[in-house]
Design a protein around this motif. Structure first.
Motif, short mmCIF file in Angstrom:
data_model
loop_
_atom_site.label_atom_id
_atom_site.label_comp_id
_atom_site.label_asym_id
_atom_site.label_seq_id
_atom_site.Cartn_x
_atom_site.Cartn_y
_atom_site.Cartn_z
N LYS A 6 3.46 -4.75 9.18
CA LYS A 6 4.70 -4.16 8.65
C LYS A 6 4.45 -3.56 7.26
N ALA A 7 3.71 -4.28 6.43
CA ALA A 7 3.44 -3.79 5.08
C ALA A 7 2.67 -2.48 5.14
N MET A 8 1.67 -2.42 5.98
CA MET A 8 0.85 -1.21 6.08
C MET A 8 1.66 -0.05 6.64
N GLN A 9 2.56 -0.34 7.54
CA GLN A 9 3.43 0.72 8.08
C GLN A 9 4.32 1.30 6.99
N LEU A 10 4.82 0.44 6.11
CA LEU A 10 5.64 0.92 5.01
C LEU A 10 4.84 1.83 4.07
N LEU A 11 3.60 1.45 3.82
CA LEU A 11 2.76 2.28 2.96
C LEU A 11 2.43 3.61 3.63
N GLN A 12 2.15 3.57 4.91
CA GLN A 12 1.88 4.80 5.66
C GLN A 12 3.10 5.72 5.65
N GLN A 13 4.27 5.12 5.75
CA GLN A 13 5.50 5.91 5.70
C GLN A 13 5.67 6.58 4.34
N ARG A 14 5.36 5.85 3.28
CA ARG A 14 5.45 6.42 1.92
C ARG A 14 4.49 7.61 1.79
N LEU A 15 3.31 7.47 2.34
CA LEU A 15 2.34 8.56 2.30
C LEU A 15 2.85 9.79 3.06
N ALA A 16 3.38 9.55 4.25
CA ALA A 16 3.84 10.66 5.09
C ALA A 16 5.03 11.38 4.47
N GLU A 17 5.91 10.64 3.83
CA GLU A 17 7.14 11.24 3.30
C GLU A 17 6.95 11.86 1.91
N ASN A 18 5.81 11.58 1.29
CA ASN A 18 5.58 12.09 -0.07
C ASN A 18 4.20 12.73 -0.17
N PRO A 19 4.01 13.89 0.43
CA PRO A 19 2.68 14.51 0.45
C PRO A 19 2.19 14.97 -0.92
N ARG A 20 3.07 15.01 -1.91
CA ARG A 20 2.66 15.48 -3.23
C ARG A 20 2.51 14.34 -4.24
N LEU A 21 2.31 13.14 -3.75
CA LEU A 21 2.05 12.02 -4.65
C LEU A 21 0.78 12.30 -5.45
N PRO A 22 0.70 11.81 -6.69
CA PRO A 22 -0.53 11.99 -7.47
C PRO A 22 -1.74 11.43 -6.73
N ALA A 23 -2.88 12.04 -6.93
CA ALA A 23 -4.10 11.67 -6.21
C ALA A 23 -4.45 10.18 -6.34
N PRO A 24 -4.38 9.57 -7.54
CA PRO A 24 -4.70 8.13 -7.63
C PRO A 24 -3.76 7.27 -6.79
N THR A 25 -2.47 7.63 -6.77
CA THR A 25 -1.51 6.87 -5.97
C THR A 25 -1.82 7.00 -4.48
N ARG A 53 5.63 -4.32 -5.72
CA ARG A 53 5.12 -4.88 -6.97
C ARG A 53 3.59 -4.93 -6.95
N VAL A 54 3.05 -5.34 -5.83
CA VAL A 54 1.59 -5.38 -5.68
C VAL A 54 1.01 -3.98 -5.80
N VAL A 55 1.58 -3.04 -5.05
CA VAL A 55 1.07 -1.68 -5.03
C VAL A 55 1.10 -1.08 -6.43
N ASP A 56 2.18 -1.31 -7.16
CA ASP A 56 2.30 -0.72 -8.49
C ASP A 56 1.25 -1.29 -9.44
N ARG A 57 0.96 -2.58 -9.33
CA ARG A 57 -0.06 -3.17 -10.20
C ARG A 57 -1.46 -2.65 -9.83
N VAL A 58 -1.71 -2.47 -8.55
CA VAL A 58 -3.00 -1.93 -8.12
C VAL A 58 -3.14 -0.49 -8.61
N ARG A 59 -2.08 0.28 -8.48
CA ARG A 59 -2.11 1.67 -8.94
C ARG A 59 -2.40 1.73 -10.45
N GLN A 60 -1.70 0.92 -11.21
CA GLN A 60 -1.92 0.93 -12.66
C GLN A 60 -3.37 0.57 -13.00
N ALA A 61 -3.88 -0.47 -12.35
CA ALA A 61 -5.25 -0.89 -12.63
C ALA A 61 -6.24 0.21 -12.26
#
Length: 231
Positions: A6-25, A53-61
């Motif tokens: 379920k978690a991975m599906q949510l992340l995949q959905q975020r990727l699909a819906e936001n094709p212009r996310l910054p490259a590091p994200t 919360r996890v994803v945001d901390r990983v992104r920042q790091a």
């Protein structure tokens, strides 16, 4: 690969819906939906608020790791900044001792621009401009004064440069930087560094052919500087 969690599906959905996310994200999201990233969600579970919360901390790091790896050596960084300070001061001296006119303002010659805001016309002069003698903003911007600001800000940056997670680039320095920064973020966010999770995350983010384990994380956290310790 097995069916995404379920978690991975949510992340995949975020990727699909936001094709212009910054490259590091995008990189972080793809890593955390890869086969190597799957154990991360076995560890943290699938609660959506915690997931982000996890994803945001990983992104920042990860972003902080990229920034640190792009920095020159400490000595080179100091040399570069000191050179900028010196050149700013020399340029100011050259302007004031040249035939460029002092006490003269050029009205509405340039504009300050900001996204989604109207342009603001500004008056500009070289040096020695008296206040209250001009139209426009009333006190034109002095180029020599801007050079003073540049030298001052550069000196302040030199005196308070961001701490480095590592000082010597040994084996896979980017992994060490990432592990130390992520441990700090997790320690602050969850009151625990979660070293097992960090091992899985680092393996996924850097696509390590030799997966990192807890022992490897411990080794990279050893002798870290105080700013990167959470206790």
């Amino acid at each position: 690969m097995t069916q995404p969690s379920k978690a991975m599906q949510l992340l995949q959905q975020r990727l699909a819906e936001n094709p212009r996310l910054p490259a590091p994200t995008r990189h972080v999201l793809k890593a955390l939906t890869s086969e190597a990233g799957a154990p991360v969600w076995d560890f943290f579970g699938h609660d959506e608020p915690k997931l982000w919360r996890v994803v945001d901390r990983v992104r920042q790091a990860y972003e902080q790791t990229l920034a640190e790896m792009a920095r020159p050596s400490s000595s080179q960084e100091r040399e570069d900044i000191e050179s900028i300070i010196l050149q700013a001061k020399r340029l100011k001296t050259a302007i004031k001792s040249s035939s460029l006119p002092g006490r003269t303002a050029y009205l509405d010659r340039y504009e300050l621009r900001a996204e989604d805001l109207p342009d603001v016309p500004i008056d500009v002069g070289w040096h020695s401009l008296p206040a209250g003698s001009y139209f426009g903003i009333g006190y034109p911007l002095e180029i020599c004064e801007v050079l003073d600001w540049a030298a001052e800000l550069a000196q302040q940056h030199l005196d308070s440069r961001p701490a480095r997670a590592i000082t010597r680039k040994k084996d896979q320095p980017e992994v060490t930087v990432f592990v130390r920064r992520l441990a700090w973020h997790f320690g602050r966010e969850f009151n625990e560094e979660h070293r097992t999770a960090i091992a899985h995350i680092a393996t996924a983010v850097f696509d390590l052919s030799d997966p990192l384990d807890v022992k490897g994380v411990d080794g990279r956290l050893k002798d870290r500087k105080k700013p990167f310790a959470t206790t």
